[in-house]
Structures are given as structure tokens and as C-alpha cells.
Write an enzyme that holds these catalytic residues in place. Structure first.
Site, PDB file in Angstrom:
ATOM      1  N   LEU A 255      -7.445  -7.198  -1.557  1.00  0.00           N
ATOM      2  CA  LEU A 255      -8.033  -6.347  -0.531  1.00  0.00           C
ATOM      3  C   LEU A 255      -9.103  -5.473  -1.183  1.00  0.00           C
ATOM      4  O   LEU A 255      -8.880  -4.955  -2.286  1.00  0.00           O
ATOM      5  CB  LEU A 255      -6.957  -5.454   0.111  1.00  0.00           C
ATOM      6  CG  LEU A 255      -7.489  -4.680   1.310  1.00  0.00           C
ATOM      7  CD1 LEU A 255      -7.685  -5.592   2.518  1.00  0.00           C
ATOM      8  CD2 LEU A 255      -6.580  -3.526   1.664  1.00  0.00           C
TER       9      LEU A 255
ATOM     10  N   LYS B  42      -7.584  -7.382   6.126  1.00  0.00           N
ATOM     11  CA  LYS B  42      -6.412  -6.495   6.181  1.00  0.00           C
ATOM     12  C   LYS B  42      -5.559  -6.833   7.409  1.00  0.00           C
ATOM     13  O   LYS B  42      -5.590  -6.134   8.429  1.00  0.00           O
ATOM     14  CB  LYS B  42      -6.875  -5.035   6.192  1.00  0.00           C
ATOM     15  CG  LYS B  42      -5.773  -4.054   5.804  1.00  0.00           C
ATOM     16  CD  LYS B  42      -6.359  -2.713   5.427  1.00  0.00           C
ATOM     17  CE  LYS B  42      -5.328  -1.629   5.200  1.00  0.00           C
ATOM     18  NZ  LYS B  42      -4.367  -1.882   4.135  1.00  0.00           N
TER      19      LYS B  42
ATOM     20  N   TYR C 200      -5.368  -4.071  10.566  1.00  0.00           N
ATOM     21  CA  TYR C 200      -5.031  -2.657  10.614  1.00  0.00           C
ATOM     22  C   TYR C 200      -5.815  -1.869   9.581  1.00  0.00           C
ATOM     23  O   TYR C 200      -6.469  -2.443   8.702  1.00  0.00           O
ATOM     24  CB  TYR C 200      -3.522  -2.458  10.428  1.00  0.00           C
ATOM     25  CG  TYR C 200      -3.010  -2.612   9.002  1.00  0.00           C
ATOM     26  CD1 TYR C 200      -2.921  -3.849   8.395  1.00  0.00           C
ATOM     27  CD2 TYR C 200      -2.631  -1.500   8.251  1.00  0.00           C
ATOM     28  CE1 TYR C 200      -2.448  -3.978   7.087  1.00  0.00           C
ATOM     29  CE2 TYR C 200      -2.143  -1.619   6.952  1.00  0.00           C
ATOM     30  CZ  TYR C 200      -2.061  -2.860   6.374  1.00  0.00           C
ATOM     31  OH  TYR C 200      -1.601  -2.987   5.091  1.00  0.00           O
TER      32      TYR C 200
ATOM     33  N   GLU D  39      -3.015  -7.612  -7.331  1.00  0.00           N
ATOM     34  CA  GLU D  39      -2.976  -6.202  -6.891  1.00  0.00           C
ATOM     35  C   GLU D  39      -1.533  -5.812  -6.650  1.00  0.00           C
ATOM     36  O   GLU D  39      -0.616  -6.617  -6.810  1.00  0.00           O
ATOM     37  CB  GLU D  39      -3.814  -6.016  -5.626  1.00  0.00           C
ATOM     38  CG  GLU D  39      -3.354  -6.883  -4.459  1.00  0.00           C
ATOM     39  CD  GLU D  39      -4.277  -6.831  -3.245  1.00  0.00           C
ATOM     40  OE1 GLU D  39      -4.952  -5.820  -3.028  1.00  0.00           O
ATOM     41  OE2 GLU D  39      -4.288  -7.840  -2.500  1.00  0.00           O
TER      42      GLU D  39
HETATM   43  N1  PDD Z   1      -2.483  -0.458   1.907  1.00  0.00           N
HETATM   44  N2  PDD Z   1      -4.253  -3.728  -1.582  1.00  0.00           N
HETATM   45  C1  PDD Z   1      -3.351  -3.898  -0.592  1.00  0.00           C
HETATM   46  C2  PDD Z   1      -2.592  -5.170  -0.543  1.00  0.00           C
HETATM   47  C3  PDD Z   1      -3.136  -2.879   0.370  1.00  0.00           C
HETATM   48  O1  PDD Z   1      -2.239  -3.066   1.349  1.00  0.00           O
HETATM   49  C4  PDD Z   1      -3.872  -1.671   0.257  1.00  0.00           C
HETATM   50  C5  PDD Z   1      -3.705  -0.550   1.246  1.00  0.00           C
HETATM   51  C6  PDD Z   1      -4.792  -1.541  -0.806  1.00  0.00           C
HETATM   52  C7  PDD Z   1      -5.629  -0.289  -0.982  1.00  0.00           C
HETATM   53  O2  PDD Z   1      -6.619  -0.191  -0.005  1.00  0.00           O
HETATM   54  P1  PDD Z   1      -7.175   1.235   0.463  1.00  0.00           P
HETATM   55  O3  PDD Z   1      -7.606   1.935  -0.754  1.00  0.00           O
HETATM   56  O4  PDD Z   1      -8.294   0.897   1.362  1.00  0.00           O
HETATM   57  O5  PDD Z   1      -6.025   1.961   1.158  1.00  0.00           O
HETATM   58  C8  PDD Z   1      -4.961  -2.589  -1.686  1.00  0.00           C
HETATM   59  C9  PDD Z   1      -2.279   0.549   2.931  1.00  0.00           C
HETATM   60  C10 PDD Z   1      -2.392   1.944   2.435  1.00  0.00           C
HETATM   61  C11 PDD Z   1      -0.974   0.276   3.664  1.00  0.00           C
HETATM   62  O6  PDD Z   1      -0.720  -0.882   3.923  1.00  0.00           O
HETATM   63  O7  PDD Z   1      -0.248   1.219   4.002  1.00  0.00           O
END
Ligand code: PDD
Length: 287
Positions: free
Chosen positions: A207, A151, A33, A183
């Protein structure tokens, strides 16, 4: 108001949109996703999200959906049809439905991926109260699988982490592996010490955040010092500041870790400045 959502080529009212009970994302979490922020009706960091989606699909040997090259138009059409001003667009691709349950991947010539997108309206997304107060976090052990760089929709443990935080009266959790912070449950984690921004280096352990890449680029352009390396939970608790980044949260200050206050307990200057720069710059390049 009922949303218009997108499923495999069709724009439909949300209660008419359907996916098979045999879909592999439902049975096996066999899906990936992306979440793209929308501010003032425009997409933030779209190219980065599309590139990471392509990589996630390739890493799992999953076919690109037929509409892959039309994804920008589909995002924009959903913004238009839902009058979305501020919020997010959620996109999910799964390996589709072979009409039964089987661990073995279906033949990609016969089973096409499922593509679903929907909007989430969050008026005033960029003015969240949490950005002004900062958030409190707890630490939890990182017991996720070893390919956190992909992801996937396997979000049970991050979801449990948010619940553990909520139970502890906090906002979120940072995950810790072998003493080092990986993270946040849905964001990348940072500390600041003597003006230096420290965040874990890229590997399969985290991620590769799209917001992270942009924020680090802006930080370096603003002559801020950045160090990409692992840091321990103890080091984090002694830091001057902490913050997290993600699409939808942008840059969010962290003011407490496991009950230990960071600095004076208020959002620190580095996090506040980075949030400002990120919002300014990404709005300028929003499409
Ligand atoms: N989550 N690390 C994890 C485990 C994440 O699920 C996310 C993002 C990030 C940050 O990635 P980005 O900057 O590309 O959004 C880091 C999204 C926002 C979610 O699951 O809703």
C-alpha cells in the site's frame, strides 16, 4: 455514548444506520476504505487520503460517491457532532447493492455506491505507550492478492496476521514475499542501518502509505539518507532499528523481530526523531 455516523447523505445515531445485506462490500469485499487520523480536532494528511481514495476507486472501476467533493465537510461535521479530539475517521465506499448476489458488477447507472463514515475516539492517540517501548513483531508469509496498492476492505489475512502475532506474545506481523519484507499487516515497514532509512519501493506489492510519503519527505528535508528498495528478513534482523508508519500509529519503533532484538532493544534515535518531526509537521498542516 452513541456516535453519530454518516451513511449515504444522512447523519444518524450509530444504531439506526443501516446498509443492505446485499451490499457488495458485505458479499464480495467489493469496497475500498481510508482511515484519517484526527489530532486536536483536526484532520491529518487529509488531501493524501482523498487522493488515494480517488485512485483506489479508479483502479477498481468503481464510481465516485455523489458526495465525493463534500468529503472534507463530512469529515469535519463528524468531528464536530462527535466532539472528536483525538482518534480516527473511517471511510468506506462500496459498489453498492444490486438487491441480490451476483459476481458481475452492477450497472453503475442503476446501482449507486454506498458511502459510510464513522469516528473512533482514541484520547491521547499521539502519546501511545507503544511509542515509548517499541513493538515486537513476528514475520509471516505474505499470501495476499497482487493488488495491495489498492486499499480494499479485504482484510481477513491482515486480521489473521495480527492474531498470529498476539498468539506469539507480539504486537504485529511483517509479511514476507520471496524472502523480502513487503509491509506490516496495517502499516509500512522500515529498517535503519548505519543511519540510512530503508523501506520497500512503491509497486503493486504494498500500500502506498500516506504517512510513508510524508515521513520520507520529512526525513529527506532533515538530510537523513533514504533508500527505497526491498530488504530481506535477515537484513531486518541485523538492522540497528526498525519502525512502522500508518495513520493512527504515526511512526512506531520496532524493537524485536521473531525474537531477535534490534539494537539495544529500545526505540532507536531515527524512529524517535521521525515520530517527533512527523507529529510536529503534520499538526502544523492539519485542517
Ligand atoms: N492501514 N500498509 C497497509 C497494509 C495498511 O493497511 C496501511 C494502513 C498502511 C499505511 O498507510 P497509511 O500511512 O496511509 O495509513 C500500509 C490503516 C491505518 C488501517 O487499516 O487501519
Amino acid at each position: 455514548m452513541s456516535r453519530t455516523v454518516y451513511v449515504n447523505g444522512d447523519y444518524l445515531p450509530e444504531d439506526e444506520a443501516k446498509v443492505s445485506i446485499f451490499d457488495r462490500s458485505f458479499l464480495m469485499a467489493d469496497g475500498v476504505y481510508e482511515v484519517t487520523s484526527v489530532l486536536e480536532g483536526k484532520l491529518i494528511d487529509f488531501d493524501g487520503h482523498l487522493a488515494r481514495l480517488e485512485r483506489s476507486l479508479a483502479e477498481l472501476d468503481m464510481q465516485k460517491p455523489e458526495a465525493f467533493d463534500d468529503l472534507l465537510d463530512i469529515h469535519r461535521e463528524l468531528v464536530r457532532r462527535n466532539d472528536l479530539v483525538d482518534g480516527m475517521i473511517y471511510l468506506q465506499v462500496s459498489r453498492g447493492s444490486a438487491g441480490d448476489r451476483d459476481f458481475v458488477f452492477p450497472d453503475p447507472d442503476e446501482v449507486k455506491p454506498t458511502l459510510v463514515l464513522f469516528t473512533q475516539s482514541k484520547p491521547g492517540l499521539a502519546d501511545s505507550p507503544a511509542a515509548k517501548t517499541g513493538i515486537k513483531i513476528i514475520s509471516i508469509e505474505d499470501i495476499r492478492w497482487g493488488r495491495r496498492d489498492i486499499k480494499t476492505v479485504q482484510l481477513l489475512y491482515p486480521s489473521m496476521g495480527k492474531m498470529m502475532a498476539k498468539k506469539a506474545g507480539c504486537d504485529d506481523a511483517w509479511m514476507v514475499k520471496d524472502g523480502f519484507v513487503t509491509e506490516g499487516t496495517s502499516n509500512n515497514a522500515y529498517i535503519v542501518k548505519n543511519g540510512k532509512i530503508i523501506t520497500r519501493h512503491l509497486s503493486n506489492d504494498i500500500l502506498h502509505g500516506i504517512t510513508r510519503a510524508a515521513v520520507l519527505r520529512f526525513a529527506r528535508e532533515a538530510q537523513m539518507e533514504v533508500e527505497e528498495r526491498s530488504f530481506t528478513l535477515d537484513e531486518a534482523k541485523e538492522a540497528d532499528e526498525g519502525f512502522v508508519t500508518s495513520a493512527s500509529a504515526f511512526v512506531l519503533p520496532v524493537v524485536e523481530i521473531d525474537g531477535t532484538t534490534l539494537g539495544d532493544g529500545k526505540p532507536g534515535p531515527v524512529a524517535r526523531r521521525l515520530r517527533e518531526i512527523y507529529l510536529d509537521e503534520s499538526l502544523k498542516s492539519a485542517i
